[in-house]
Scaffold this active site. Sequence first.
Site, PDB file in Angstrom:
ATOM      1  N   CYS A 197     -42.171 -54.667  44.438  1.00  0.00           N
ATOM      2  CA  CYS A 197     -41.510 -55.968  44.273  1.00  0.00           C
ATOM      3  C   CYS A 197     -40.009 -55.855  44.589  1.00  0.00           C
ATOM      4  O   CYS A 197     -39.643 -55.714  45.743  1.00  0.00           O
ATOM      5  CB  CYS A 197     -41.774 -56.535  42.883  1.00  0.00           C
ATOM      6  SG  CYS A 197     -41.421 -58.314  42.765  1.00  0.00           S
ATOM      7  N   HIS A 246     -47.466 -56.314  42.438  1.00  0.00           N
ATOM      8  CA  HIS A 246     -47.338 -55.387  41.306  1.00  0.00           C
ATOM      9  C   HIS A 246     -48.668 -54.681  41.049  1.00  0.00           C
ATOM     10  O   HIS A 246     -49.461 -55.122  40.209  1.00  0.00           O
ATOM     11  CB  HIS A 246     -46.918 -56.150  40.050  1.00  0.00           C
ATOM     12  CG  HIS A 246     -45.484 -56.551  40.016  1.00  0.00           C
ATOM     13  ND1 HIS A 246     -44.490 -55.708  39.565  1.00  0.00           N
ATOM     14  CD2 HIS A 246     -44.874 -57.698  40.392  1.00  0.00           C
ATOM     15  CE1 HIS A 246     -43.321 -56.328  39.648  1.00  0.00           C
ATOM     16  NE2 HIS A 246     -43.519 -57.532  40.150  1.00  0.00           N
ATOM     17  N   GLU A 303     -49.093 -52.099  39.356  1.00  0.00           N
ATOM     18  CA  GLU A 303     -49.050 -51.526  38.004  1.00  0.00           C
ATOM     19  C   GLU A 303     -49.324 -52.540  36.902  1.00  0.00           C
ATOM     20  O   GLU A 303     -49.645 -52.159  35.767  1.00  0.00           O
ATOM     21  CB  GLU A 303     -47.685 -50.855  37.766  1.00  0.00           C
ATOM     22  CG  GLU A 303     -46.532 -51.765  37.387  1.00  0.00           C
ATOM     23  CD  GLU A 303     -45.933 -52.573  38.531  1.00  0.00           C
ATOM     24  OE1 GLU A 303     -44.917 -53.252  38.309  1.00  0.00           O
ATOM     25  OE2 GLU A 303     -46.492 -52.552  39.655  1.00  0.00           O
TER      26      GLU A 303
END
Length: 258
Positions: free
Chosen positions: A110, A202, A204
């Site tokens: 990001c 993202h 994660e």
Amino acid sequence: MVVAEAAAETSPAEGRYALLMAAHDSEYVLKMYGGYLPVFVSAFGAAGETWDVFRAVDGELPSADELGRYAAFVISGSPHDAHADDAWILRLCALVRDLHARRARVLGVCFGHQVICRALGGRVGRARGGWDVGVRDVAIAHAAGSSRLLDGQLLPLRARITEVHQDEVWEVPEGAEVLASSDKTGVEMFCVGDSVLGIQGHPEYTRDILLSLVDRLLAAGTITISFAEAVKRQVEATAPDREFWLKLCKSFLKADGA
């Protein structure tokens, strides 16, 4: 600097990674996960590895003498603008250029994706289509570079990823290769050679972290109630291909010759 360490010992630069945090831990992530470091380690790490976190947002970065200790570097997302001229952002850009010159392996997520682009000569700015929040379907280019990201395996034609951003890459650096795009964002993923990878989404993030961020954006007046409700309905109905993205990131970070 905070360290997350697994049981087994590893030699310097082998199994040691640096997380450059461009955001402060949210109350929710601190309460549920103990901070963003455990989130990233859970997503990208493995037993026997050591992960060090540097609070880049607070001006903390590894020194030139420390860079050789790490097999790879990860730059996190952030509520800040990668195109801003805050002192810490400019210092982070300088570090990215240094790491690139050393051919160190760097993954940007990001904000990290955007700041790598800026540091290496690309252009970033406000997303022309406005905020992108939710789960986005991404088209992956089957270019020569993309096949290297999973040890030579072909990548899928499409993959869904979690998105929370209002900025985007406008133009990739010279010599970069665009690896993925979507109907919302022209550059969802790019690489520079074998050592730099940027991902706009993202990988994660878990579902609950995304929903917590939606609530924070709504409380801050950044998004409207109707926008937030639409995102929540979409998240209920659609899940990201998280295992694919985690496998891709791990393969990149742990590739030989980093």
